[in-house]
Design a protein around this motif. Structure first.
Motif, PDB file in Angstrom:
ATOM      1  N   ALA A  94     -29.220  31.111   4.599  1.00 51.44           N
ATOM      2  CA  ALA A  94     -27.815  30.861   4.885  1.00 51.44           C
ATOM      3  C   ALA A  94     -27.185  30.207   3.664  1.00 51.44           C
ATOM      4  O   ALA A  94     -27.777  29.351   3.022  1.00 51.44           O
ATOM      5  CB  ALA A  94     -27.691  29.952   6.104  1.00 51.44           C
TER       6      ALA A  94
ATOM      7  N   ILE B 279     -28.768  39.774   8.505  1.00 54.94           N
ATOM      8  CA  ILE B 279     -28.062  38.716   9.212  1.00 54.94           C
ATOM      9  C   ILE B 279     -28.679  38.504  10.585  1.00 54.94           C
ATOM     10  O   ILE B 279     -28.959  37.374  11.002  1.00 54.94           O
ATOM     11  CB  ILE B 279     -26.568  39.075   9.342  1.00 54.94           C
ATOM     12  CG1 ILE B 279     -25.929  39.179   7.962  1.00 54.94           C
ATOM     13  CG2 ILE B 279     -25.842  38.060  10.212  1.00 54.94           C
ATOM     14  CD1 ILE B 279     -24.530  39.750   7.972  1.00 54.94           C
TER      15      ILE B 279
ATOM     16  N   PRO C 141     -24.482  33.420   9.120  1.00 59.96           N
ATOM     17  CA  PRO C 141     -25.708  32.788   9.635  1.00 59.96           C
ATOM     18  C   PRO C 141     -25.507  31.373  10.165  1.00 59.96           C
ATOM     19  O   PRO C 141     -26.136  30.990  11.147  1.00 59.96           O
ATOM     20  CB  PRO C 141     -26.640  32.795   8.410  1.00 59.96           C
ATOM     21  CG  PRO C 141     -26.180  33.954   7.591  1.00 59.96           C
ATOM     22  CD  PRO C 141     -24.684  33.982   7.764  1.00 59.96           C
TER      23      PRO C 141
ATOM     24  N   ALA D 256     -30.768  35.350  12.091  1.00 54.90           N
ATOM     25  CA  ALA D 256     -30.195  34.692  13.258  1.00 54.90           C
ATOM     26  C   ALA D 256     -31.177  34.608  14.410  1.00 54.90           C
ATOM     27  O   ALA D 256     -31.240  33.599  15.116  1.00 54.90           O
ATOM     28  CB  ALA D 256     -28.950  35.451  13.709  1.00 54.90           C
TER      29      ALA D 256
END
Length: 288
Positions: A52, A223, A132, A227
């Motif tokens: 991130a 992503i 994120p 996540a």
């Protein structure tokens, strides 16, 4: 060290509230002695390891984290004004730290700054929900159920297609690495090592999407992959290590090896099938 003094009606933070969302790093564990984790092509699996962008450990990172969590949790509601001078006083940080932190939040769509209006919190519809940090903050806030459902639906859309595409783009090195990951998962499951299983599973899915040779899918999956590590998503075969889950991973590998796209897609859909009767507990936040 940044502190959080405030008056009762300021709404920014109460004493000690800066540590309200402690994030605990996962403990280190010994790796399974099956196929080596180290020494692989560094490009393989790079999707799932993207960090991130704004997670700093200094005052700037702490303030971004705190304000972002307060916005996402609803503590700072839509259209609420954020006065830089007040933020600086409450958290005892410089104007530069406040200014840079608000710029980061603005880039994420959480706030907007306009002349003669100032900085205000934006509605959820304006947030970059694929960022994120926002994904992580939502995972530990009141929107956690929506976050789990949305990530699950997005994964259901991406990964079966990626499995079908990957079957037509065979690379022997990636095929071997995918097989290695399945073997690592098998060893980890036998030893009750859920963390190693999860790491191998994450690399498996990142590799699979990478070999699909679709850059847009790869970007989006990076992503989602990052996540899912913090989201506490709905229970799937990937998140509950068992023989059935392992078998589905193996069938995906077999379909890829034979170039059978429909079979790879079907196996992936089976793997991602939800088990609503099993309650998924959201993990504790991580410390930054």
């Amino acid at each position: 060290m940044m502190t959080a003094a405030r008056s009762a009606d300021s709404g920014l933070a109460s004493p000690g509230e800066l540590d309200r969302y402690p994030y605990a790093e996962a403990p280190a564990v010994d790796r399974v002695g099956a196929p080596a984790w180290d020494g692989a092509d560094p490009e393989l699996g790079r999707v799932g390891r993207r960090a991130a962008g704004s997670r700093g450990r200094g005052l700037h990172g702490q303030l971004v984290q705190q304000l972002g969590q307060m916005i996402v949790s609803g503590d700072l509601g839509a259209d609420r004004p954020l006065v830089p001078e007040e933020i600086g006083q409450r958290f005892e940080v410089s104007r530069t730290v406040v200014r840079e932190s608000l710029r980061v939040l603005e880039a994420k769509g959480l706030v907007s700054a306009r002349p003669n209006v100032g900085t205000r919190v934006r509605p959820v519809s304006d947030w970059n929900l694929l960022d994120p940090d926002i994904i992580e903050w939502r995972a530990f806030g009141p929107q956690r159920d929506d976050q789990r459902r949305e990530l699950s639906e997005l994964r259901w859309t991406i990964e079966p297609l990626a499995a079908r595409l990957a079957a037509g783009h065979g690379r022997e090195d990636v095929q071997q690495r995918l097989t290695d990951m399945v073997e690592i998962m098998g060893h980890a499951m036998a030893q009750g090592d859920a963390l190693t299983f999860s790491r191998a599973d994450s690399e498996f899915h990142s590799l699979l999407i990478q070999v699909a040779s679709n850059r847009m899918l790869e970007h989006l999956s990076g992503i989602v992959s990052a996540a899912l590590q913090v989201s506490g998503g709905p229970v799937t075969g990937c998140e509950r290590p068992n023989e059935t889950s392992l078998a589905h991973h193996g069938r995906i590998c077999e379909a890829l090896a034979t170039g059978d796209g429909p079979a790879a897609e079907a196996a992936m859909r089976q793997l991602l099938t939800l088990h609503p009767e099993v309650e998924r507990v959201v993990p504790a936040p991580r410390e930054h």
